[in-house]
Each structure stands twice: as C-alpha cells, then as structure tokens.
Write an enzyme that holds these catalytic residues in place. Structure first.
Site, PDB file in Angstrom:
ATOM      1  CG  ASP A   1     -13.741   7.446  12.631  1.00 13.85           C
ATOM      2  OD1 ASP A   1     -13.101   6.390  12.994  1.00 13.85           O
ATOM      3  OD2 ASP A   1     -13.407   8.673  13.027  1.00 13.85           O
TER       4      ASP A   1
ATOM      5  CB  THR B   1      -6.127   6.175  -2.827  1.00 14.04           C
ATOM      6  OG1 THR B   1      -4.898   4.867  -2.206  1.00 14.04           O
ATOM      7  CG2 THR B   1      -6.602   5.472  -4.142  1.00 14.04           C
ATOM      8  CB  ILE B   2      -0.587   6.758  -2.230  1.00 18.33           C
ATOM      9  CG1 ILE B   2      -0.525   5.872  -1.454  1.00 18.33           C
ATOM     10  CG2 ILE B   2      -0.514   8.268  -1.940  1.00 18.33           C
ATOM     11  CD1 ILE B   2       0.666   5.692  -0.715  1.00 18.33           C
ATOM     12  CG  ASP B   3      -3.023   2.330  -1.686  1.00 17.73           C
ATOM     13  OD1 ASP B   3      -1.846   2.441  -1.469  1.00 17.73           O
ATOM     14  OD2 ASP B   3      -4.163   2.065  -1.056  1.00 17.73           O
TER      15      ASP B   3
ATOM     16  NE  ARG C   1      25.035  -5.028   3.413  1.00 16.02           N
ATOM     17  CZ  ARG C   1      25.242  -3.752   4.150  1.00 16.02           C
ATOM     18  NH1 ARG C   1      24.641  -2.551   3.933  1.00 16.02           N
ATOM     19  NH2 ARG C   1      25.983  -4.042   5.247  1.00 16.02           N
TER      20      ARG C   1
ATOM     21  CG  MET D   1       2.578   2.314   1.781  1.00 12.80           C
ATOM     22  SD  MET D   1       1.712   3.688   2.447  1.00 12.80           S
ATOM     23  CE  MET D   1       2.026   3.587   4.263  1.00 12.80           C
ATOM     24  N   GLY D   2       0.747   0.243  -1.126  1.00 14.07           N
ATOM     25  CA  GLY D   2      -0.300  -0.103  -2.395  1.00 14.07           C
ATOM     26  C   GLY D   2      -1.305  -0.813  -1.968  1.00 14.07           C
TER      27      GLY D   2
ATOM     28  NE  ARG E   1      22.361  -4.524   6.855  1.00 16.16           N
ATOM     29  CZ  ARG E   1      23.103  -5.484   6.881  1.00 16.16           C
ATOM     30  NH1 ARG E   1      22.544  -6.853   6.634  1.00 16.16           N
ATOM     31  NH2 ARG E   1      24.279  -5.388   7.533  1.00 16.16           N
TER      32      ARG E   1
ATOM     33  NE  ARG F   1      -1.036   7.934   3.949  1.00 15.13           N
ATOM     34  CZ  ARG F   1      -1.686   7.335   4.516  1.00 15.13           C
ATOM     35  NH1 ARG F   1      -1.760   5.968   4.596  1.00 15.13           N
ATOM     36  NH2 ARG F   1      -1.972   7.769   5.947  1.00 15.13           N
TER      37      ARG F   1
HETATM   38  O1  F6P Z   1      -4.451   3.557   1.272  1.00  8.58           O
HETATM   39  C1  F6P Z   1      -3.238   4.419   1.372  1.00  8.58           C
HETATM   40  C2  F6P Z   1      -2.462   3.443   2.223  1.00  8.58           C
HETATM   41  O2  F6P Z   1      -1.144   4.396   2.525  1.00  8.58           O
HETATM   42  C3  F6P Z   1      -1.989   2.028   1.736  1.00  8.58           C
HETATM   43  O3  F6P Z   1      -1.052   2.070   0.881  1.00  8.58           O
HETATM   44  C4  F6P Z   1      -1.504   1.635   3.306  1.00  8.58           C
HETATM   45  O4  F6P Z   1      -1.810   0.171   3.181  1.00  8.58           O
HETATM   46  C5  F6P Z   1      -2.284   2.201   4.112  1.00  8.58           C
HETATM   47  O5  F6P Z   1      -3.026   3.387   3.528  1.00  8.58           O
HETATM   48  C6  F6P Z   1      -1.717   2.589   5.468  1.00  8.58           C
HETATM   49  O6  F6P Z   1      -2.923   3.003   6.490  1.00  8.58           O
HETATM   50  P1  F6P Z   1      -2.564   3.892   7.587  1.00  8.58           P
HETATM   51  O7  F6P Z   1      -2.131   5.134   7.025  1.00  8.58           O
HETATM   52  O8  F6P Z   1      -3.822   4.059   8.254  1.00  8.58           O
HETATM   53  O9  F6P Z   1      -1.429   2.983   8.422  1.00  8.58           O
END
Ligand code: F6P
Length: 372
Positions: free
Chosen positions: A75, A133-135, A170, A177-178, A290, A299
C-alpha cells in the site's frame, strides 16, 4: 539523549527483515535507552496507528526468522485502498507519527518504499530507509539484503534441475524473480552453470537461444538449462516497451498515467512469456522442454549468513545516523562501509545490470548464451 523511533516494513517481504528490525531495536536500547515502535503491514499500519512496542523480549529470537514480524503490504500513502477507493492518506500517517512523538521513522523496503518514504519526508517527517529486496535493484547501494538468500535458493534449484534435465535429455527453463532487472537470474545462472541466461537488460532472440541449445546437442550435451529472469523480453516486446518508456518521459498527467498502465499491462504476463518461450524452444529444437517457476520460494525461509550480516550492519549504521540527526536518507552499502544517500537522489531510479558487468563477461567467457 533519547530518541523515539518508529519502524515499518513495506513492499514484498525479504529474508533479513527481522535481522534488520532486531539491529535497529537493540541498537536503540543500547544507544538511546528506548524501545522502538513497530507499525503493522507497512504504511497501512502507520495510517491506522496499529502498532506494537518492540522491547528486548520481542526482538529476541528473530535474527534467523524469515518474513517480517511486522507484516507488510504494498500500500502507498498517497494511493491507499480505503472503502473501495484509492485515497491520499499521508495526513493520517503524519498524525500517527506526531501522536507517538517520533523523532524518526525507519522504513525498510525496496524501490517503491523509497518513493513512498520520500513522500512522507516531504511532509516534514524525519525518515531513514533501509534497502531490502531480493531483486537487488535499489539505486544508491551496492547490494540489498534478501538478495543473497534468494540467490542461494535459485542456485540450489538450478543445481537440482541439472540432474533431472540430464537424465531425460531435456531443456529445462527456470523462471527466476527479479522484477524488471536481471540480477537474480544472472547471479544464479552463473553460479548454477545455466547454459542460457535471459535477463531484461539484454532482449533475446528466441531463434538464437534455440541455436545455442542445438549446438550443445551437436556437441553431445544431453540437456540444457535456461535461466530466465521473470522480466526478460523477446526483442519485439522489448522494442515496444522502449517506445512506451520514451513516450512516458515526455508525457504528463492523464496521458502519462495511460502509458504507465499500458506498460504495466505489457509487463504483467511474465509467466505466460516464459511458458511461450518454453513451447517455442521445444518446437525449434525438437527437444522435450519443461518449465519450472521458482516464484515465492525464493523469498521464503531463513536469511543466509551474508544477509544476516548485511541487515545487522545496515541496521546498526541506521542507529549511528539517527544519533547524528541525519534524516531524509537511505542507508546505502558501499564496499565494507555504509553511506547516507539522500532520498531525492534515488527516488524513481532503478539499479539495472550494466551490460558490461563482470558477471556477464564471465558468463560469456564460459560459453553461456544470452540469446543476443
Ligand atoms: O520485489 C520482490 C518480488 O519478489 C519480485 O521479484 C517479484 O516480481 C514481486 O516481488 C512479486 O510480488 P508479489 O509478492 O506481490 O507477488
């Protein structure tokens, strides 16, 4: 000297948040002799004054815990969903801050949180942010906490997928993510020996990806692992996004909002793109393919040792800046040290992977394809 400190966690959760809360809380005890006040679920809890006093009891045993003991939300202060509408609730947040007689509010979050915290700083509140942030895409800091843990999880996934890909001859496509940057896919792809790495910073040509995989097959390699960042884009889509980004920079008001919505729409079908890529690779290479989407696994769980160290280091640097009365800043990491980065310098900026980054050069040298 006493200081009244509030704290909240905002945006997606990230391993290391509790370690950082603990560092700020215990540091506040040591230096100022006070408990800190935690607000639940990010800016939403600040708006509605839902809070908890974080004494030593609450802070003990949380260093190793994943998630955030305060809960989080995405939010925004100026666009808060209230009664089915999006309302500007910044004044209610200022009121809560005053009610608690806070000297400073510490906001833990990624790029969006920096922006939201800056709005509150503009309303006259003393704000310090900590980059999580993990990003790893927050500007003004070498690294964010959460990244190392997610990197470890994604790398382990690639390790595990190697043996099953190998056994079946395969292609395994792994979506990592990122958000709109490729740090996580690039890092995990390099550490986990992916054969192809696709990241948003390098738009890909699917024919070239297929050619790289076919060439591996000709060399007798029985499998290929493709690490795809969720934000990676084929050339045609990347070109569309680029045009819109340029238009957005020129536009104002309603027109700008329209372009932003269009961009969000284009970027929102991430996993559909990855699935389409997987199917096309199967057709183009005649190899069974796959798809594995790592998703929120990346996370979850306990923070790595490196993230515990980083979050603790950033949290205690935050206490030093509070003692000095330095506000309107993010605690950035520079090498082994920490720096105070003015919020206005980082708001709206994203740290993308430079295309000459050493990780990219090393990956190319060991024969990894980027589809370019
Ligand atoms: O910003 C962290 C993150 O995990 C991104 O890597 C991902 O795009 C996003 O959040 C996912 O968001 P949510 O948890 O709101 O689905």
């Amino acid at each position: 000297m006493t200081k009244h400190i509030g704290i909240l966690t905002s945006g997606g959760d990230s391993p290391g948040l509790n370690a950082a809360i603990r560092a700020v809380g215990k540091g506040a005890h040591k230096v100022f002799g006070t408990d800190i006040v935690g607000f639940y679920e990010g800016f939403r809890g600040l708006m509605s004054n839902r809070s908890i006093r974080l004494g030593m009891g609450q802070l003990s045993g949380i260093l190793t815990r994943g998630g955030t003991i305060l809960g989080t939300s995405r939010d925004k202060p100026h666009k808060m969903p209230v009664g089915g509408k999006l309302l500007d609730m910044t004044d209610s947040m200022v009121e809560t801050y005053r009610k608690h007689q806070l000297d400073v509010l510490v906001c833990l979050g990624g790029g969006g949180t920096q922006k939201n915290a800056h709005l509150l700083a503009e309303k006259g509140l003393n704000i310090i942010t900590l980059p999580k942030t993990i990003d790893n895409d927050v500007a003004g800091t070498d690294v964010t906490f959460g990244f190392d843990t997610a990197l470890g999880i994604a790398t382990e996934a690639l390790d595990r997928l190697h043996s099953t890909a190998h056994s079946h001859h395969r292609i395994i496509v792994v979506e990592i993510m990122g958000h709109n940057t490729g740090w996580l896919a690039l890092g995990a792809g390099l550490a986990g020996g992916a054969d192809v790495i696709l990241i948003p910073e390098i738009p890909y040509n699917v024919e070239k990806v297929a050619a790289a995989i076919r060439s591996r097959s000709r060399d007798g390699k029985r499998f290929s692992i493709v690490a795809v960042s969720e934000g990676a884009m084929p050339l045609d889509l990347a070109a569309k996004v680029q045009v819109l980004l340029e238009k957005k920079d020129q536009a104002k008001g309603k027109e700008r909002r329209k372009i932003k919505n269009h961009l969000t729409e284009l970027r929102s079908h991430r996993s559909e793109h990855t699935l389409r890529l997987t199917r096309r690779l199967e057709r183009l290479t005649d190899l069974e393919s796959r798809l594995t989407i790592l998703g929120h696994l990346q996370r979850g769980g306990a923070p790595s040792a490196a993230d515990r160290l980083l979050a603790t280091r950033i949290g205690s640097a935050c206490i030093d800046f509070i003692a000095e009365g330095r506000y309107g800043i993010m605690v950035g990491v520079q090498g082994q040290g920490t720096v105070a980065v003015p919020l206005e310098e980082i708001v709206g900026r994203r740290k993308t992977v430079p295309i000459d980054h050493p990780w990219i050069r090393s990956a190319r040298q060991v024969g990894t394809a980027f589809g370019d």
